[in-house]
Design a protein around this motif. Structure first.
Motif, mmCIF file in Angstrom:
data_model
loop_
_atom_site.group_PDB
_atom_site.id
_atom_site.type_symbol
_atom_site.label_atom_id
_atom_site.label_comp_id
_atom_site.label_asym_id
_atom_site.label_seq_id
_atom_site.Cartn_x
_atom_site.Cartn_y
_atom_site.Cartn_z
ATOM 1 N N CYS A 120 101.688 1.702 135.092
ATOM 2 C CA CYS A 120 102.629 0.530 135.019
ATOM 3 C C CYS A 120 103.391 0.839 133.423
ATOM 4 C CB CYS A 120 101.538 -0.564 134.267
ATOM 5 S SG CYS A 120 100.237 -1.285 135.563
ATOM 6 N N GLY A 121 104.477 0.211 133.738
ATOM 7 C CA GLY A 121 105.489 0.049 132.345
ATOM 8 C C GLY A 121 105.034 -0.853 131.197
ATOM 9 N N PHE A 122 105.772 -1.606 130.790
ATOM 10 C CA PHE A 122 105.527 -2.477 129.718
ATOM 11 C C PHE A 122 105.051 -3.790 130.591
ATOM 12 C CE2 PHE A 122 105.555 -5.670 126.462
ATOM 13 C CZ PHE A 122 105.317 -4.741 125.212
ATOM 14 N N VAL A 123 103.714 -4.310 130.251
ATOM 15 C CA VAL A 123 103.190 -5.336 130.880
ATOM 16 C C VAL A 123 103.158 -6.384 130.139
ATOM 17 C CG1 VAL A 123 101.854 -3.648 132.466
ATOM 18 C CG2 VAL A 123 100.863 -4.808 130.438
ATOM 19 N N THR A 124 103.255 -7.546 130.736
ATOM 20 C CA THR A 124 103.406 -8.863 129.713
ATOM 21 C C THR A 124 101.925 -9.617 130.083
ATOM 22 O OG1 THR A 124 104.496 -9.934 131.633
ATOM 23 C CG2 THR A 124 105.626 -9.280 129.522
ATOM 24 N N ASN A 125 100.973 -8.995 130.864
ATOM 25 C CA ASN A 125 99.865 -9.807 131.185
ATOM 26 C C ASN A 125 98.758 -8.896 130.627
ATOM 27 O OD1 ASN A 125 100.522 -7.777 133.096
ATOM 28 N ND2 ASN A 125 99.437 -9.187 134.963
ATOM 29 N N MET A 126 98.796 -8.379 129.515
ATOM 30 C CA MET A 126 97.683 -7.464 128.985
ATOM 31 C C MET A 126 96.100 -8.072 129.072
ATOM 32 S SD MET A 126 97.246 -4.309 128.117
ATOM 33 C CE MET A 126 98.657 -3.888 127.273
ATOM 34 N N ALA A 127 96.118 -9.365 128.694
ATOM 35 C CA ALA A 127 94.561 -9.795 129.115
ATOM 36 C C ALA A 127 94.016 -9.762 130.673
ATOM 37 C CB ALA A 127 94.720 -11.373 128.760
ATOM 38 N N GLU A 128 95.155 -9.896 131.509
ATOM 39 C CA GLU A 128 94.452 -9.906 132.885
ATOM 40 C C GLU A 128 94.093 -8.132 133.267
ATOM 41 O OE1 GLU A 128 96.368 -13.333 135.167
ATOM 42 O OE2 GLU A 128 97.464 -11.117 135.562
ATOM 43 N N TRP A 129 94.771 -7.473 132.486
ATOM 44 C CA TRP A 129 94.720 -5.725 132.971
ATOM 45 C C TRP A 129 93.306 -5.520 132.139
ATOM 46 C CZ3 TRP A 129 96.656 -3.236 136.550
ATOM 47 C CH2 TRP A 129 97.974 -3.650 137.056
ATOM 48 N N MET A 130 93.311 -6.119 130.903
ATOM 49 C CA MET A 130 91.977 -5.542 130.322
ATOM 50 C C MET A 130 90.728 -6.209 130.611
ATOM 51 S SD MET A 130 92.753 -5.196 126.076
ATOM 52 C CE MET A 130 93.713 -3.980 125.447
ATOM 53 N N SER A 131 90.861 -7.573 131.184
ATOM 54 C CA SER A 131 89.840 -8.108 131.882
ATOM 55 C C SER A 131 89.372 -7.453 133.043
ATOM 56 C CB SER A 131 90.041 -9.711 131.873
ATOM 57 O OG SER A 131 90.456 -10.021 130.728
ATOM 58 N N ALA A 132 90.286 -6.894 133.604
ATOM 59 C CA ALA A 132 89.908 -6.114 134.964
ATOM 60 C C ALA A 132 89.450 -4.888 134.797
ATOM 61 C CB ALA A 132 91.331 -5.994 135.981
ATOM 62 N N ALA A 144 90.245 -15.313 135.062
ATOM 63 C CA ALA A 144 89.781 -15.327 136.171
ATOM 64 C C ALA A 144 88.830 -13.998 136.327
ATOM 65 C CB ALA A 144 90.654 -14.669 137.231
ATOM 66 N N SER A 145 87.818 -13.916 137.135
ATOM 67 C CA SER A 145 86.623 -12.885 137.103
ATOM 68 C C SER A 145 87.074 -11.613 137.419
ATOM 69 C CB SER A 145 85.741 -13.240 138.564
ATOM 70 O OG SER A 145 86.336 -13.122 139.573
ATOM 71 N N LYS A 146 86.358 -10.717 136.936
ATOM 72 C CA LYS A 146 87.067 -9.134 137.304
ATOM 73 C C LYS A 146 87.338 -8.996 138.644
ATOM 74 C CE LYS A 146 85.211 -6.211 134.443
ATOM 75 N NZ LYS A 146 84.248 -5.188 133.778
ATOM 76 N N ASN A 147 86.283 -9.413 139.599
ATOM 77 C CA ASN A 147 86.598 -8.917 141.031
ATOM 78 C C ASN A 147 87.940 -9.567 141.498
ATOM 79 O OD1 ASN A 147 84.845 -7.652 142.303
ATOM 80 N ND2 ASN A 147 83.438 -9.290 142.893
ATOM 81 N N SER A 148 88.316 -10.982 141.178
ATOM 82 C CA SER A 148 89.583 -11.595 141.638
ATOM 83 C C SER A 148 90.736 -11.043 140.784
ATOM 84 C CB SER A 148 89.530 -13.328 141.582
ATOM 85 O OG SER A 148 89.204 -13.650 140.188
ATOM 86 N N LEU A 149 90.668 -10.410 139.638
ATOM 87 C CA LEU A 149 91.615 -9.831 138.913
ATOM 88 C C LEU A 149 91.968 -8.606 139.467
ATOM 89 C CD1 LEU A 149 91.133 -10.735 135.149
ATOM 90 C CD2 LEU A 149 92.753 -11.196 136.554
ATOM 91 N N ARG A 150 91.007 -7.837 139.798
ATOM 92 C CA ARG A 150 91.224 -6.418 140.544
ATOM 93 C C ARG A 150 91.798 -6.555 141.754
ATOM 94 N NH1 ARG A 150 86.072 -2.536 139.046
ATOM 95 N NH2 ARG A 150 86.402 -2.435 137.041
ATOM 96 N N LYS A 151 91.701 -7.810 142.543
ATOM 97 C CA LYS A 151 92.253 -7.936 143.903
ATOM 98 C C LYS A 151 93.681 -8.352 143.708
ATOM 99 C CE LYS A 151 91.749 -10.622 147.983
ATOM 100 N NZ LYS A 151 91.470 -11.937 148.470
ATOM 101 N N LYS A 152 93.976 -9.128 142.526
ATOM 102 C CA LYS A 152 95.345 -9.594 142.353
ATOM 103 C C LYS A 152 96.310 -8.560 141.679
ATOM 104 C CE LYS A 152 97.962 -12.375 138.760
ATOM 105 N NZ LYS A 152 97.802 -13.372 137.736
ATOM 106 N N LEU A 153 95.448 -7.468 141.029
ATOM 107 C CA LEU A 153 96.450 -6.483 140.496
ATOM 108 C C LEU A 153 96.350 -5.000 141.355
ATOM 109 C CD1 LEU A 153 94.948 -6.925 136.816
ATOM 110 C CD2 LEU A 153 97.105 -7.804 137.638
ATOM 111 N N GLY A 154 95.792 -5.469 142.414
ATOM 112 C CA GLY A 154 95.863 -4.315 143.548
ATOM 113 C C GLY A 154 94.892 -3.141 143.118
ATOM 114 N N LEU A 155 93.702 -3.292 142.407
ATOM 115 C CA LEU A 155 92.876 -2.443 142.141
ATOM 116 C C LEU A 155 91.549 -2.277 142.952
ATOM 117 C CD1 LEU A 155 92.721 -2.884 138.216
ATOM 118 C CD2 LEU A 155 93.904 -1.100 139.194
#
Ligand code: UDP
Length: 378
Positions: free
Chosen positions: A266-278, A191-202
């Motif tokens: 965050c503790g151990f995350v399982t969606n690193m691709a999303e965090w990095m892309s955000a 997903a785009s950086k914008n929507s990932l940030r929204k999803k991840l609460g950033l």
């Protein structure tokens, strides 16, 4: 059957990457199990490997002595052969349980013993041994235990590792230079950086750094947050990934940042691709997995440390290839980010571009470093 262990986060991530890769390519044609042979299929004290590792790597001198002490073949071959006398019954039972058609090791301590057991089983059963491949998950400086001449195939990420493999007696036609196994989430549609940030609460508008210390949450994470708070305060936000370091998370949960730095903990995350892309940049120790993932996401790197021995070569790998900077001091790291997110934006964009187009298998490095790396002492 993929052999891994939770010594750090990289071996598990590689095992998951292979499992997901098989599934993506072949659907349910293959069943892929990843197994920590040492933790789950050997007796005490062999089953304490991840705990011992976690303790040792935090004690630099002790780790160096252990690492280099086991580097010569004439030491680690007899040591592991003796270990196999104590563990081979259980390891053999694990192979009986999983009945593999192919064994893939993504761990430096999972060559000699499993190969020995598989050969014993084959001899008893009057058949050829199950094919065995090694997938090396270090980038530059590799321990010699990664390389066993009896493997059917050894996948290495870079030309440097190939040199080490040849030096350890493997033949050209056993070796494939193939980058690192990275989970398909990093190459799929994201997903785009914008929507990932929204999803991840950033916050959607603030420059954002990912701060991480491998799977174990190592390094000066708290001090770096303080330095960023002092220098940048509310002008940036940080995603601090603490991995399995529970003490660090507990400490940080009770902290506030007077300068106004926004911190997503965050503790151990399982969606690193999303965090990095955000995020926009990564501050990390020189872990091969994190470096490779950050490059795929086009994130400039600030390396703030390394595990002695196996990660030392990754520092010039990043710096010489202009993929980021190396700086241990939290205050100076904060200054680098202040520049990247401010006046030195041009440099930042150039590094991001270089990261995106970088091909790991074709990297260039100082010959001086190359000699040191292949001699096993960097
Ligand atoms: N990792 C993860 N979740 C976390 C922390 C780390 O998935 O919360 C993954 C990270 O994406 C990378 C690996 O763990 O793939 C860390 O590997 P690296 O080689 O950087 O360091 P190690 O932990 O093995 O020392």
């Amino acid at each position: 059957m993929v052999l891994m262990s939770d010594t750090g986060g990289g071996h598990r991530a590689s095992a998951e990457a292979l499992q997901a890769g098989f599934e993506q390519l072949y659907g349910d044609e293959y069943q892929v199990d990843y197994v920590d042979i040492w933790s789950n299929h050997t007796p005490y004290p062999f089953n304490q490997l991840p705990k011992t590792y976690s303790f040792m790597v935090r004690n630099s001198l002790m780790w160096r002595i252990g690492y280099y002490g086991q580097q010569p073949r004439f030491i680690h071959v007899p040591t592991q052969t003796i270990s196999s006398l104590f563990v081979s019954k259980q390891v053999s039972a694990a192979f009986d349980k999983y009945q593999p058609d192919l064994v893939v090791s993504v761990h430096p301590l999972m060559q000699l013993v499993p190969l020995r057991v598989l050969r014993q089983q084959a001899r008893k059963g009057g058949r050829t041994p199950v094919p065995f491949a090694t997938v090396v998950t270090d980038l530059t400086t590799c321990h010699n235990t990664w390389f066993h001449p009896l493997v059917d195939r050894c996948f290495v990420p870079t030309e440097y590792c190939k040199r080490s493999a040849l030096k350890n007696g493997l033949k050209e036609d056993q070796i494939t230079v193939h980058g690192l196994p990275i989970r398909p989430a990093f190459s799929g549609k994201i997903a785009s950086k914008n929507s990932l940030r929204k999803k991840l609460g950033l916050d959607r508008h603030l420059p954002t750094a990912l701060l991480i210390g491998g799977g174990e949450g190592m390094g000066a994470i708290e001090q770096t947050l303080d330095a960023l708070d002092d220098r940048l305060g509310g002008a940036c936000q940080v995603v601090a990934i603490c991995g399995r370091n529970k003490a660090l998370i507990e400490r940080l949960q009770n902290r506030d940042f007077p300068g106004g730095l926004k911190v997503k903990l965050c503790g151990f995350v399982t969606n690193m691709a999303e965090w990095m892309s955000a995020c926009d940049a990564t501050i990390t120790k020189a872990g091969p997995g994190t470096i490779a993932e950050a490059l795929i996401c086009g994130l400039p790197l600030v390396l703030n440390g390394f595990i002695p021995c196996q990660e030392e070569g990754n520092v010039p790998f990043v710096v010489d290839n202009k993929l980021g900077r190396f700086e241990r001091k939290p205050e100076r790291i904060a200054r680098i980010l202040e520049g990247w997110f401010g006046d030195s934006r041009e440099e930042f964009l150039q590094i991001a571009e270089q990261a995106r187009k970088f091909e790991m298998c074709e990297e260039a490095l100082e010959p001086k470093f190359l000699e040191a790396a292949t001699a096993g002492c960097c």
